[in-house]
Write an enzyme that holds these catalytic residues in place. Sequence first.
Site, PDB file in Angstrom:
ATOM      1  N   HIS A 113      39.278  41.864  43.482  1.00  0.00           N
ATOM      2  CA  HIS A 113      38.849  40.631  44.141  1.00  0.00           C
ATOM      3  C   HIS A 113      39.084  39.392  43.284  1.00  0.00           C
ATOM      4  O   HIS A 113      39.450  38.332  43.795  1.00  0.00           O
ATOM      5  CB  HIS A 113      37.367  40.754  44.503  1.00  0.00           C
ATOM      6  CG  HIS A 113      36.767  39.512  45.059  1.00  0.00           C
ATOM      7  ND1 HIS A 113      37.324  38.813  46.111  1.00  0.00           N
ATOM      8  CD2 HIS A 113      35.639  38.823  44.707  1.00  0.00           C
ATOM      9  CE1 HIS A 113      36.576  37.761  46.392  1.00  0.00           C
ATOM     10  NE2 HIS A 113      35.547  37.747  45.552  1.00  0.00           N
TER      11      HIS A 113
ATOM     12  N   ASP B 175      41.366  34.595  47.735  1.00  0.00           N
ATOM     13  CA  ASP B 175      40.707  35.829  48.150  1.00  0.00           C
ATOM     14  C   ASP B 175      39.335  35.625  48.786  1.00  0.00           C
ATOM     15  O   ASP B 175      38.350  36.288  48.423  1.00  0.00           O
ATOM     16  CB  ASP B 175      40.592  36.811  46.981  1.00  0.00           C
ATOM     17  CG  ASP B 175      40.687  38.264  47.484  1.00  0.00           C
ATOM     18  OD1 ASP B 175      41.582  38.535  48.301  1.00  0.00           O
ATOM     19  OD2 ASP B 175      39.876  39.098  47.067  1.00  0.00           O
TER      20      ASP B 175
ATOM     21  N   SER C 241      36.862  32.678  45.951  1.00  0.00           N
ATOM     22  CA  SER C 241      35.700  33.261  46.605  1.00  0.00           C
ATOM     23  C   SER C 241      34.663  32.190  46.941  1.00  0.00           C
ATOM     24  O   SER C 241      34.958  31.277  47.701  1.00  0.00           O
ATOM     25  CB  SER C 241      35.133  34.370  45.725  1.00  0.00           C
ATOM     26  OG  SER C 241      34.424  35.295  46.494  1.00  0.00           O
TER      27      SER C 241
END
Length: 342
Positions: free
Chosen positions: A318, A191, A166
């Site tokens: 996530h 992700d 991320s």
Amino acid sequence: MDRMPAPQGLPPKANVSHHIEAIREDEEEQEFPEYQGGSVGFDPRLADKLPTWDMYFDSKEDVVIDGDSFRVYQAGSSGPVVFCLHGGGHSALSWAIVASLVKRHMTVVAYDCRGHGGSVCRQEEDFSADVLVNDGVNVITHVFERLCKQLSEGARKPDVAIVGHSMGGAIAARIAATGRIPNLKGLCVVDVVEGTALEALPHMHSVVSRLPTAFENQREAVTWAVKSGTLLNRESASVSVPSQLTHDTHTGLWRWRCDLMKTQPFWDGWFRGMSNIFLSAPCTKLLILAGNDRLDKPLLIAQMQGRFQLTIVPHSGHVVEEDQPQHVAESLIEFVRRYQLH
């Protein structure tokens, strides 16, 4: 409230409508997801104490650079060196289970970025991309040089790969693109996709403002992370969440180490232009996603052209490295072997 992935490194849009007091009342009755064991055989549902960093990593140190101190963890001592960057609000211990699973195949180094975990910096609230990239280059270079000094005379210097989740993925791509990392052979982003991240930014202020701000103890915070759907793996939550907290000695409560609202001015700068930066990195590339619907147009075209390897991890939220550490570990081992990183 429907869950919504937060590719920018902030907590996913979990169901936080339940007040924290409700969690305290029914904690004993909560049915947690089926236990997903790591490599140390630790079941947090049966343990009296929360797991500690040294159950997964072999060592930790505080690297001081220009007056700033960065907490650095290491697992393994051979093979390529893989530097791991965490997402916004998380910590290096998000990589704990993955590190323990892959350390026979590579050396894993994970560090807390400024304003997170055990790192202490003079400008704790400057999360600009340029500052985070400079921090990363300095930490990676420092640790790499230390590892090289430990090699026997004439030994080949190890290859380097950078992995980031991320926010950490966006910074990892930018670090790779600087050309300042010695022996860089691989880049893995977990992700985060520019298009999806930018689309989510308008919603994130509302998401962050709904998060609980304090807990009576660390275990309560772990319970919230699992129950809210922020993390799906209780073992990983048990080792990573406490490192995201700081103890307020005045109230006795535990609060978030990083105030995510203070990172908001920097969100756009983390992700804008990321797709081209990722694709231009001078090394082999791997993108790990929790769903195949998250590719933006530039990455979709590049993937069809074979410009990077794509791995989809099912049944994950996530924070893929925490929710499905076994799958991520296998993907990293396969990546290292396929592209012959040594």
